[in-house]
Design a protein around this motif. Sequence first.
Motif, PDB file in Angstrom:
ATOM      1  N   HIS A   2       0.833  -1.194   0.000  1.00  0.00           N
ATOM      2  CA  HIS A   2       0.000   0.000   0.000  1.00  0.00           C
ATOM      3  C   HIS A   2       0.871   1.249   0.000  1.00  0.00           C
ATOM      4  CE1 HIS A   2      -3.682  -2.195   0.519  1.00  0.00           C
ATOM      5  NE2 HIS A   2      -3.083  -2.923   1.437  1.00  0.00           N
ATOM      6  N   PRO A   3       0.383   2.323  -0.572  1.00  0.00           N
ATOM      7  CA  PRO A   3       1.181   3.553  -0.617  1.00  0.00           C
ATOM      8  C   PRO A   3       1.339   4.157   0.777  1.00  0.00           C
ATOM      9  CG  PRO A   3      -1.021   3.952  -1.470  1.00  0.00           C
ATOM     10  CD  PRO A   3      -0.917   2.481  -1.229  1.00  0.00           C
ATOM     11  N   PRO A   4       2.544   4.582   1.128  1.00  0.00           N
ATOM     12  CA  PRO A   4       2.756   5.204   2.439  1.00  0.00           C
ATOM     13  C   PRO A   4       1.941   6.493   2.578  1.00  0.00           C
ATOM     14  CG  PRO A   4       4.855   4.614   1.433  1.00  0.00           C
ATOM     15  CD  PRO A   4       3.804   4.421   0.394  1.00  0.00           C
ATOM     16  N   PRO A   5       1.398   6.749   3.756  1.00  0.00           N
ATOM     17  CA  PRO A   5       0.555   7.931   3.959  1.00  0.00           C
ATOM     18  C   PRO A   5       1.333   9.247   4.066  1.00  0.00           C
ATOM     19  CG  PRO A   5       0.737   6.690   5.997  1.00  0.00           C
ATOM     20  CD  PRO A   5       1.427   5.883   4.933  1.00  0.00           C
ATOM     21  N   ASP A   6       2.657   9.190   4.083  1.00  0.00           N
ATOM     22  CA  ASP A   6       3.458  10.403   4.277  1.00  0.00           C
ATOM     23  C   ASP A   6       3.817  11.123   2.985  1.00  0.00           C
ATOM     24  OD1 ASP A   6       5.226   8.507   3.292  1.00  0.00           O
ATOM     25  OD2 ASP A   6       6.826   8.995   4.723  1.00  0.00           O
ATOM     26  N   ARG A   7       3.196  10.758   1.887  1.00  0.00           N
ATOM     27  CA  ARG A   7       3.487  11.406   0.605  1.00  0.00           C
ATOM     28  C   ARG A   7       2.220  11.618  -0.198  1.00  0.00           C
ATOM     29  NH1 ARG A   7       8.201   7.338  -0.391  1.00  0.00           N
ATOM     30  NH2 ARG A   7       8.091   7.280   1.844  1.00  0.00           N
ATOM     31  N   ARG A   8       2.367  12.266  -1.347  1.00  0.00           N
ATOM     32  CA  ARG A   8       1.250  12.541  -2.244  1.00  0.00           C
ATOM     33  C   ARG A   8       1.444  11.753  -3.523  1.00  0.00           C
ATOM     34  NH1 ARG A   8      -3.012  15.884  -0.728  1.00  0.00           N
ATOM     35  NH2 ARG A   8      -2.380  17.046   1.094  1.00  0.00           N
ATOM     36  N   TYR A   9       0.351  11.603  -4.302  1.00  0.00           N
ATOM     37  CA  TYR A   9       0.359  10.725  -5.470  1.00  0.00           C
ATOM     38  C   TYR A   9      -0.310  11.384  -6.667  1.00  0.00           C
ATOM     39  CZ  TYR A   9       1.659   7.541  -1.845  1.00  0.00           C
ATOM     40  OH  TYR A   9       2.336   6.972  -0.792  1.00  0.00           O
ATOM     41  N   SER A  10       0.270  11.134  -7.841  1.00  0.00           N
ATOM     42  CA  SER A  10      -0.328  11.651  -9.072  1.00  0.00           C
ATOM     43  C   SER A  10      -1.178  10.558  -9.715  1.00  0.00           C
ATOM     44  CB  SER A  10       0.755  12.106 -10.053  1.00  0.00           C
ATOM     45  OG  SER A  10       1.406  10.981 -10.611  1.00  0.00           O
TER      46      SER A  10
END
Length: 131
Positions: A2-10
């Motif tokens: 799962h994507p880490p919650p500490d960053r943003r995603y495009s």
Amino acid sequence: MHPPPDRRYSRSHAWAMRDSQCDVRSGLTHVPGAFLGDVVSVELPLPRTEVSAGEPIGLIESTTTVFELLAPLSGIVVAVNPEAESAPRKVAEDPYGEGWLLSIRPADGEELDALLTAEEYVRFVGEDQAP
């Protein structure tokens, strides 16, 4: 994964996270990495290259396909990860760690905040579980 919650995603499957110098480190998420398989080469822009959000900035080639990397935000490339080019398999094996791709000095600090949160990205790609 799962994507880490500490960053943003495009929506083009790049992640972005502000570092201690207020630059933005970026890489490819686990989603395209899962489909790429064995990554054999990575082409990234040189430092001091100006990039624009959503525009092509590099290529990631695997044994089965070529993935066009799009800039998650606008700015100037300040660093590239030499590991990504010398050991390209890390891009898919450790996308949120050693497989990071480049750092960008953002032209507009608000562009980062406009990207998807981890929770929004999970909904976007249709995963069933929250990060």
